[in-house]
Scaffold this motif. Structure first.
Motif, short mmCIF file in Angstrom:
data_model
loop_
_atom_site.label_atom_id
_atom_site.label_comp_id
_atom_site.label_asym_id
_atom_site.label_seq_id
_atom_site.Cartn_x
_atom_site.Cartn_y
_atom_site.Cartn_z
N ALA A 153 9.84 -1.63 -9.88
CA ALA A 153 9.01 -0.66 -10.61
C ALA A 153 7.53 -0.99 -10.45
O ALA A 153 6.69 -0.09 -10.30
CB ALA A 153 9.40 -0.64 -12.09
N LEU A 154 7.19 -2.27 -10.46
CA LEU A 154 5.80 -2.66 -10.27
C LEU A 154 5.35 -2.35 -8.84
O LEU A 154 4.21 -1.90 -8.62
CB LEU A 154 5.62 -4.15 -10.58
N THR A 155 6.24 -2.55 -7.89
CA THR A 155 5.93 -2.18 -6.50
C THR A 155 5.63 -0.70 -6.38
O THR A 155 4.70 -0.29 -5.66
CB THR A 155 7.10 -2.55 -5.57
N ASN A 156 6.40 0.12 -7.09
CA ASN A 156 6.19 1.57 -7.03
C ASN A 156 4.79 1.94 -7.52
O ASN A 156 4.15 2.84 -6.97
CB ASN A 156 7.25 2.29 -7.86
N LEU A 157 4.31 1.25 -8.57
CA LEU A 157 2.97 1.54 -9.07
C LEU A 157 1.92 1.11 -8.05
O LEU A 157 0.93 1.82 -7.82
CB LEU A 157 2.76 0.83 -10.41
N VAL A 158 2.11 -0.06 -7.45
CA VAL A 158 1.16 -0.52 -6.43
C VAL A 158 1.13 0.46 -5.26
O VAL A 158 0.06 0.85 -4.78
CB VAL A 158 1.54 -1.94 -5.95
N ASP A 159 2.31 0.87 -4.81
CA ASP A 159 2.39 1.78 -3.67
C ASP A 159 1.76 3.14 -3.99
O ASP A 159 1.15 3.77 -3.13
CB ASP A 159 3.84 1.99 -3.24
N PHE A 160 1.92 3.59 -5.23
CA PHE A 160 1.33 4.86 -5.61
C PHE A 160 -0.17 4.86 -5.36
O PHE A 160 -0.73 5.77 -4.74
CB PHE A 160 1.61 5.15 -7.08
N GLY A 161 -0.84 3.81 -5.84
CA GLY A 161 -2.29 3.73 -5.63
C GLY A 161 -2.65 3.55 -4.17
O GLY A 161 -3.61 4.15 -3.68
N GLN A 162 -1.87 2.77 -3.45
CA GLN A 162 -2.16 2.51 -2.04
C GLN A 162 -2.00 3.75 -1.19
O GLN A 162 -2.69 3.92 -0.17
CB GLN A 162 -1.24 1.40 -1.51
N ASN A 163 -1.09 4.62 -1.55
CA ASN A 163 -0.79 5.80 -0.74
C ASN A 163 -1.72 6.98 -1.00
O ASN A 163 -1.59 8.02 -0.35
CB ASN A 163 0.66 6.23 -0.95
N LEU A 164 -2.63 6.84 -1.94
CA LEU A 164 -3.58 7.91 -2.19
C LEU A 164 -4.60 8.00 -1.06
O LEU A 164 -4.84 7.03 -0.34
CB LEU A 164 -4.32 7.66 -3.50
N ALA A 165 -5.20 9.17 -0.95
CA ALA A 165 -6.34 9.31 -0.04
C ALA A 165 -7.45 8.37 -0.52
O ALA A 165 -7.56 8.09 -1.71
CB ALA A 165 -6.82 10.76 -0.03
N PRO A 166 -8.29 7.85 0.39
CA PRO A 166 -9.31 6.87 0.00
C PRO A 166 -10.18 7.30 -1.17
O PRO A 166 -10.46 6.49 -2.07
CB PRO A 166 -10.13 6.70 1.28
#
Length: 476
Positions: free
Chosen positions: A55-68
């Protein structure tokens, strides 16, 4: 749960930390990380329970996958997890941005976080020097909170613990918001990082046994709106809402109606965009919507504890203060700088509607209307202008216009790959922009624009689009 490494994981032993922690919350201890990144580290305490690393990985990935650009805005306005911290084959905590200095105020002679609680009580001696906004300022802060929650909900994120402790405000104009406890967020239908915390007196009486969901958030948002605008930390839907004086009558009426409606059954509570519309004084198109489904289903878009002073979970009668040696440091998408409300005339202390662009002039209006494409009529409408202010978006008006016109020509359906060619964006970027387009076009949560076929096809409900944006009558 078996430990699975993530490409952004940081080893606990590699962190250079200040010798003293910044504070301790209910689940972890927060310490500043030395270096130029302006990050803090939250280490979970043993009694917090088993950490759901996925679940914590999902939150990290959410932010990382956004446009800059969206990622920059997310990290500027949210204490968002940017990397897990691991050691000994387990997740120990995470890194997040430190709260910016502008979200501090002088309280009891000490610089402390300007939590939302300081808007819900009459100032006492300890925080009489803290800036207190007038009703116009309170309306702006409430609007920012509604927009922020609307953006989070638009990404399918359930906040869970919305309260006076995990939302910060900038105690001076121009007002801003900053969100704490973001590791407590979760995808709608997904699992949380830890068992979710709850703040007393901010509970939903109809919360399902499965835990907080989007509808629970909407009830707590109503508490937030009513309590900010009434300066009353105890008022709830079902009780009389005595708003502070100074709001325009139609704004006050709309807010009171939404607050009362929030006390109704699940599925009938106002969504965040409705609160934003009410504060802006926008005339709403009322369309009945069916109650929310009670089963969990993944949404298409997606609670840290204070990186600072101790945060208890007990109700308060007035804000409490504890000495602190802390010195403040010099988004899919989320918090972004929101355009402020247009300043009110000096002769009136009330919140006024912003000026909306006039699409058609009285003379020759029919000719102009017929000469404009459907996309142009939508993107130059008053309703669309309001949506732009409520939900700032990465997709341009020209791109929305082209998208609508192409969908109208194709009977309401268009392949995402074709949409990418149309708006001259990569396919993956286009999928993100379709989420942005939905936030603009899906007024009050109605499914005007959707993604279908595993996000391979864009679909547009042309009739509902016209009803929502062109003030056409809705068939009963």
């Amino acid at each position: 749960m078996a430990f699975t490494a993530h490409r952004l994981d940081r080893q606990r032993g590699s962190l250079a930390l200040e010798p003293e922690s910044l504070g301790e919350g209910g689940q972890g201890v927060v310490t500043r990380v030395l270096g130029p990144e302006k990050l803090v580290y939250k280490e979970y305490m043993p009694h917090a329970g088993t950490v759901n690393g996925r679940a914590l990985t999902n939150l990290v990935d959410f932010g990382q996958n956004l446009a800059p650009v969206d990622r920059h805005l997310l990290l500027k306005h949210c204490a968002w997890p940017v990397a897990r911290v691991v050691g000994g084959g387990r997740v120990m905590g995470f890194l997040m941005p430190e709260v910016p200095a502008e979200f501090y105020g002088t309280i009891g002679g000490t610089s402390k976080l300007a939590e939302l609680q300081y808007l819900l009580f009459k100032p006492n001696w300890a925080w009489q020097d803290l800036h207190q906004p007038d009703i116009t300022g309170r309306a702006e802060i409430a609007l920012l909170a509604a927009r922020l929650i609307d953006l989070l909900h638009g990404h399918g994120l359930v906040l869970g613990d919305i309260s006076f402790r995990n939302l910060l405000w900038r105690p001076a104009p121009p007002y801003k918001m900053f969100v704490l406890d973001c590791d407590g967020f979760r995808r709608h239908g997904g699992e949380p990082v830890l068992r979710q915390a709850h703040t007393p007196d901010w509970d939903d009486p109809y919360q399902p046994a499965t835990g907080p969901d989007l509808d629970t958030d909407r009830y707590k948002l109503a508490l937030l709106m009513g309590r900010i605008l009434a300066c009353n930390a105890q008022v709830r839907p079902g009780k009389e809402l005595e708003l502070l004086s100074g709001l325009e009558p139609q704004v006050a009426t709309a807010i009171a109606e939404l607050f009362a409606r929030a006390g109704g059954p699940r599925g009938s509570r106002p969504i965040a965009a409705e609160w934003a519309q009410a504060i802006l004084g926008r005339r709403r198109i009322i369309v009945k919507r069916s109650p929310i489904r009670q089963v969990s289903e993944p949404a298409e878009r997606v609670a840290i504890h204070l990186p600072g002073a101790t945060r208890g979970q007990q109700p308060i009668s007035t804000p409490t203060y504890q000495p602190s040696s802390r010195t403040p440091p010099s988004t899919p998408r989320i918090s972004m700088p929101m355009p402020p409300l247009r300043s009110v005339p000096s002769s009136s202390p009330s919140v006024t509607r912003r000026s909306l662009p006039v699409v058609l002039s009285p003379a020759g209006s029919d000719a102009r209307s017929h000469s404009m494409t459907l996309g142009e009529r939508i993107t130059t409408s008053d309703a669309f202008a309001d949506q732009r202010q409520i939900s700032p978006s990465a997709i341009s008006d020209d791109q929305v216009t082209m998208l609508i016109d192409s969908l109208a020509a194709g009977g309401g359906r268009l392949a995402v790959a074709a949409a990418a060619t149309l708006i001259q964006e990569p396919v993956e970027r286009t999928r993100l922009l379709m989420g942005a387009a939905k936030r603009l076009l899906n007024i009050d949560g109605y499914r005007v624009l959707t993604l279908k076929d595993g996000d391979q096809t864009v679909a547009l409900n042309l009739q509902l689009l016209k009803e929502q944006f062109l003030d056409e009558e809705v068939d009963p």
